[in-house]
Design an enzyme around this catalytic site. Structure first.
Site, PDB file in Angstrom:
ATOM      1  CG  ASP A  65      98.163  -4.902 -19.138  1.00  0.00           C
ATOM      2  OD1 ASP A  65      98.182  -5.240 -18.061  1.00  0.00           O
ATOM      3  OD2 ASP A  65      98.750  -5.318 -20.219  1.00  0.00           O
ATOM      4  CE  LYS A  66      95.889   4.902 -17.217  1.00  0.00           C
ATOM      5  NZ  LYS A  66      96.796   6.069 -16.911  1.00  0.00           N
TER       6      LYS A  66
END
Length: 242
Positions: A53-54
């Site tokens: 995930d970012k």
């Protein structure tokens, strides 16, 4: 980006928190991506074989050839990769537990417009062990003090946002999670620890090399902000925590 491992087929980097793996319609304004940065750094094409995930920092693996990417992606799909994460969560958890809770796929209106919204929940399993706890004399919400746990987590499956959603499911959300977390505790860490990031890091990735069969064990150190928070919470001297 710091290179953690490299051979003729694969390269692993320590992805910073807040960096996208590749271009996404969800974040059209972003101009920096791990794929592009590593390509420019190495001067050759690279192929991501999994994702983070970012907001999640840590070990991110790429292949250097298309066939190598296919082999490693098959290993990820078969759940034969051992992944390790470190997280700070709200509350005092059990010493160890397994979260076996199927997850429905989280769909995005822009990127998943053609996906089936009625798809059944998929099996999802996460194991964790508690490494440390702390109780701070600060009122967050209705309680006169606030409690946190440091966890080492090992997801057995790889569903989207699995660890973040599983920790929310057992009422111990990860600090800094603006989607699945607790805003009051996120605000507390911003105010008292100057921490504005998700306290979830992919600290380890282990697998049998698809070409040689030899074991590969890649580890990533915590970034400066995460390390500082660990120190300020009094957890810096724990043996073998990463």
């Amino acid at each position: 980006m710091k290179i953690l491992y490299q051979d003729d087929y694969y390269v692993a980097v320590n992805k910073p928190a807040g960096l996208l793996v590749h271009r996404s319609e969800i974040d059209r304004h972003e101009t920096r991506f791990a794929v592009q940065m590593l390509r420019d750094q190495l001067g050759r094409r690279v192929f991501p074989v999994h994702r983070l995930d970012k907001p999640t920092a840590g070990v991110l693996l790429f292949a250097l050839r298309p066939e190598a990417a296919r082999r490693m992606m098959a290993a990820f799909m078969s759940d034969s990769i051992r992944k390790t994460y470190l997280a700070v969560v709200r509350g005092h958890t059990s010493e160890m537990a397994t979260i076996d809770y199927p997850l429905k796929e989280e769909l995005d209106k822009m990127t998943d417009a053609k996906a089936d919204p009625n798809k059944q929940a998929q099996p999802a399993v996460t194991h964790y062990r508690r490494l440390a706890t702390v109780e701070l004399p600060h009122a967050v919400g209705r309680y006169p003090s606030c409690r946190y746990s440091l966890l080492r987590l090992s997801p057995e499956t790889g569903r989207k946002h699995q660890i973040r959603r599983h920790m929310k499911h057992i009422f111990h959300p990860i600090v800094g999670d603006t989607t699945h977390g607790d805003g009051r505790h996120n605000d507390f860490f911003r105010t008292h620890f100057d921490c504005r990031q998700l306290l979830l890091a992919a600290t380890g990735l282990a697998f049998a090399h698809p070409y040689s069969g030899r074991p590969v064990d890649i580890t990533a150190p915590l970034d400066q902000v995460y390390s500082r928070v660990i120190t300020e919470l009094g957890w810096e001297n724990l043996p073998g925590q990463f």
